[in-house]
Design a protein around this motif. Structure first.
Motif, PDB file in Angstrom:
ATOM      1  N   UNK A 148       4.066  -5.084   0.104  1.00 31.99           N
ATOM      2  CA  UNK A 148       5.006  -4.190  -0.553  1.00 31.99           C
ATOM      3  C   UNK A 148       4.513  -2.759  -0.654  1.00 31.99           C
ATOM      4  N   UNK A 149       3.465  -2.427   0.088  1.00 30.50           N
ATOM      5  CA  UNK A 149       2.881  -1.101   0.005  1.00 30.50           C
ATOM      6  C   UNK A 149       3.235  -0.217   1.172  1.00 30.50           C
ATOM      7  N   UNK A 150       2.311   0.667   1.492  1.00 31.14           N
ATOM      8  CA  UNK A 150       2.533   1.652   2.533  1.00 31.14           C
ATOM      9  C   UNK A 150       1.504   1.491   3.650  1.00 31.14           C
ATOM     10  N   UNK A 151       1.713   2.230   4.724  1.00 26.98           N
ATOM     11  CA  UNK A 151       0.759   2.341   5.824  1.00 26.98           C
ATOM     12  C   UNK A 151       0.508   3.821   6.000  1.00 26.98           C
ATOM     13  N   UNK A 197      -5.035   5.843  -0.506  1.00 22.45           N
ATOM     14  CA  UNK A 197      -5.808   5.894  -1.757  1.00 22.45           C
ATOM     15  C   UNK A 197      -4.948   6.433  -2.889  1.00 22.45           C
ATOM     16  N   UNK A 198      -4.146   7.459  -2.621  1.00 26.59           N
ATOM     17  CA  UNK A 198      -3.261   8.014  -3.653  1.00 26.59           C
ATOM     18  C   UNK A 198      -2.225   6.984  -4.086  1.00 26.59           C
ATOM     19  N   UNK A 199      -1.660   6.256  -3.117  1.00 28.92           N
ATOM     20  CA  UNK A 199      -0.688   5.210  -3.450  1.00 28.92           C
ATOM     21  C   UNK A 199      -1.352   4.099  -4.267  1.00 28.92           C
ATOM     22  N   UNK A 200      -2.549   3.679  -3.849  1.00 26.32           N
ATOM     23  CA  UNK A 200      -3.266   2.637  -4.590  1.00 26.32           C
ATOM     24  C   UNK A 200      -3.584   3.088  -6.009  1.00 26.32           C
ATOM     25  N   UNK A 201      -4.002   4.330  -6.180  1.00 28.90           N
ATOM     26  CA  UNK A 201      -4.331   4.842  -7.513  1.00 28.90           C
ATOM     27  C   UNK A 201      -3.129   4.712  -8.437  1.00 28.90           C
ATOM     28  N   UNK A 202      -1.956   5.038  -7.935  1.00 35.45           N
ATOM     29  CA  UNK A 202      -0.742   4.933  -8.737  1.00 35.45           C
ATOM     30  C   UNK A 202      -0.359   3.471  -8.981  1.00 35.45           C
ATOM     31  N   UNK A 203      -0.408   2.657  -7.937  1.00 34.17           N
ATOM     32  CA  UNK A 203      -0.005   1.248  -8.044  1.00 34.17           C
ATOM     33  C   UNK A 203      -0.959   0.437  -8.911  1.00 34.17           C
ATOM     34  N   UNK A 204      -2.251   0.631  -8.725  1.00 34.23           N
ATOM     35  CA  UNK A 204      -3.246  -0.150  -9.446  1.00 34.23           C
ATOM     36  C   UNK A 204      -3.385   0.264 -10.906  1.00 34.23           C
ATOM     37  N   UNK A 205      -2.828   1.421 -11.288  1.00 32.53           N
ATOM     38  CA  UNK A 205      -2.870   1.845 -12.691  1.00 32.53           C
ATOM     39  C   UNK A 205      -2.141   0.842 -13.589  1.00 32.53           C
ATOM     40  N   UNK A 206      -1.233   0.065 -13.019  1.00 32.83           N
ATOM     41  CA  UNK A 206      -0.512  -0.959 -13.781  1.00 32.83           C
ATOM     42  C   UNK A 206      -1.404  -2.120 -14.188  1.00 32.83           C
ATOM     43  N   UNK A 207      -2.536  -2.260 -13.515  1.00 37.15           N
ATOM     44  CA  UNK A 207      -3.404  -3.425 -13.700  1.00 37.15           C
ATOM     45  C   UNK A 207      -4.792  -2.983 -14.170  1.00 37.15           C
TER      46      UNK A 207
END
Length: 158
Positions: free
Chosen positions: A51-54, A61-71
């Motif tokens: 469900x992420x990006x390529x 890394x920027x997308x992960x930083x935003x997504x992983x902030x939920x966890x």
């Protein structure tokens, strides 16, 4: 093989394994600078199956930083690592491919002790030996399953 070649292969396997471990730790700890440093300058990652990006390492890394902030709690367990060197035609041993399975328990914010979200699948890592050591050229995530909050298995009857 001579002992010298065998020792070099063992050393490369250890170095490649360290990059894969550093990858998991960087994501789990939210150390996005360390995440970016693991990649070659043209390195890319593909999280679309989850469900992420390529994209390039910086944008991912920027997308992960935003997504992983939920966890606030996350823990990659990367296992069953298969390492192969020099799979490219005319390769001199400066590339490696790693296939590895993962299980990733994560918890949303809150006081619950058990993970709220667990997923698993397989990574495909492509690495390149550089002057600075082994670096990721590509990471492809193939998520195979996930368990979401509220979806608990039925109790086992005696």
């Amino acid at each position: 093989m001579t002992q010298r070649v065998e020792l070099a292969t063992v050393m490369d396997r250890l170095a490649v394994d360290e990059v894969v471990t550093d990858y998991a730790v960087a994501v789990d700890d939210g150390d996005w600078d360390a995440y970016r440093r693991l990649f070659t300058t043209d390195g890319r990652a593909d999280y679309r199956s989850a469900g992420g990006i390529e994209g390039d390492a910086g944008s991912v890394a920027a997308w992960l930083a935003e997504s992983m902030a939920l966890f606030p709690m996350r823990q990659h367990l990367i296992v069953n690592r298969r390492v192969r060197f020099g799979l490219l035609e005319q390769d001199t041993g400066d590339t490696a491919r790693v296939q590895a399975d993962y299980v990733n328990p994560m918890r949303f914010e809150g006081d619950g002790a058990a993970p709220d979200f667990v997923c698993g699948g397989r990574y495909a890592f492509g690495l390149l030996r550089t002057y600075d050591g082994w670096r990721l050229r590509e990471v492809v995530v193939q998520e195979k399953w996930r368990r979401l909050p509220g979806r608990r298995p039925a109790p086992v009857a005696d």
